[in-house]
Design a protein around this motif. Structure first.
Motif, PDB file in Angstrom:
ATOM      1  N   SER A  22       1.364  98.227  43.661  1.00  0.00           N
ATOM      2  CA  SER A  22       2.176  97.212  43.016  1.00  0.00           C
ATOM      3  C   SER A  22       2.791  97.783  41.748  1.00  0.00           C
ATOM      4  N   THR A  23       3.873  97.186  41.333  1.00  0.00           N
ATOM      5  CA  THR A  23       4.541  97.573  40.102  1.00  0.00           C
ATOM      6  C   THR A  23       4.395  96.451  39.097  1.00  0.00           C
ATOM      7  N   ARG A  24       4.037  96.789  37.867  1.00  0.00           N
ATOM      8  CA  ARG A  24       3.894  95.795  36.813  1.00  0.00           C
ATOM      9  C   ARG A  24       5.278  95.369  36.330  1.00  0.00           C
ATOM     10  N   ALA A  43       4.422  92.990  41.278  1.00  0.00           N
ATOM     11  CA  ALA A  43       5.254  92.848  42.462  1.00  0.00           C
ATOM     12  C   ALA A  43       4.808  93.897  43.468  1.00  0.00           C
ATOM     13  N   ASP A  44       4.739  93.523  44.718  1.00  0.00           N
ATOM     14  CA  ASP A  44       4.323  94.447  45.777  1.00  0.00           C
ATOM     15  C   ASP A  44       5.531  95.277  46.188  1.00  0.00           C
ATOM     16  N   GLY A  58      16.056  83.562  37.606  1.00  0.00           N
ATOM     17  CA  GLY A  58      14.779  83.602  38.300  1.00  0.00           C
ATOM     18  C   GLY A  58      13.737  84.354  37.505  1.00  0.00           C
ATOM     19  N   VAL A  59      12.903  85.129  38.199  1.00  0.00           N
ATOM     20  CA  VAL A  59      11.782  85.800  37.567  1.00  0.00           C
ATOM     21  C   VAL A  59      12.225  87.044  36.783  1.00  0.00           C
ATOM     22  N   GLY A  60      13.447  87.515  36.978  1.00  0.00           N
ATOM     23  CA  GLY A  60      13.953  88.633  36.200  1.00  0.00           C
ATOM     24  C   GLY A  60      13.858  89.980  36.880  1.00  0.00           C
TER      25      GLY A  60
END
Length: 195
Positions: A22-24, A43-44, A58-60
């Protein structure tokens, strides 16, 4: 303070397993969506995908498909591109240098309205004419490379849709599409051939 048990270690491992790969996403990239108890977001991101941060809705962030390097033309290096989107269609040129002898091959990128498709003519490095110093096989390999990069770029832009890209997200889109080149301003002397 109590000692860690095997059960504690197993619970911690189970909690962390889903985050591998995952990426932070930094909270700074979120817009007005910060819950009081939210520490970090993940995020996967799978192999062959890239995270596009810095979007203003949205979430960016958004995950897009990366350019597939197996389409790269063997023996040729993309060293420059002058591209724009004209009503959603890519237009411009991509510049490749032969690794062995330094020959330059310019691949034009233009939309052909009557047949509704992109065209990639192999052009002379500086004259408005077709190239004559590359073999058909070389041209085919470089055109496939160019098509694959432009395809990734168009797909990423289409997926983003109504999101507003920042410079950070534009750079991530270009990198994910195989265009990890230095961006030059319009008044950069290197564009005029002075440097």
């Amino acid at each position: 303070m109590r000692a860690s048990t095997d059960d504690d270690d197993e619970n911690r491992r189970r909690q962390l397993d889903p985050m591998r790969g995952s990426t932070r996403i930094p909270l700074a990239s979120l817009r007005n969506h910060r819950a009081a108890d939210l520490r970090e977001l993940y995020a996967d991101v799978q192999d062959g995908q890239a995270l596009i941060p810095g979007l203003k809705m949205g979430v960016g962030a958004l995950i897009v498909q990366r350019w597939e390097p197996s389409y790269a033309a063997t023996g040729w290096t993309l060293y420059g591109a002058d591209l724009t989107l004209d009503q959603g269609h890519p237009f411009g040129a991509m510049f490749y240098r032969n690794d062995a002898d330094g020959r330059i091959l310019r691949i034009g990128v233009k939309w052909h309205p009557p047949v509704q498709q992109l065209e990639f003519p192999a052009l002379h490095p500086s004259n408005p004419e077709r190239t004559s110093d590359s073999t058909n096989d070389e041209v085919a390999a470089v055109v496939l490379d160019a098509r694959s990069r432009i395809g990734a770029l168009v797909a990423a832009n289409a997926q983003i849709g109504s999101f507003v890209a920042t410079e950070e997200s534009e750079n991530a889109i270009l990198e994910a599409s195989g265009f990890g080149l230095e961006r030059l301003s319009e008044d950069d002397p290197r564009l005029a051939g002075d440097a």
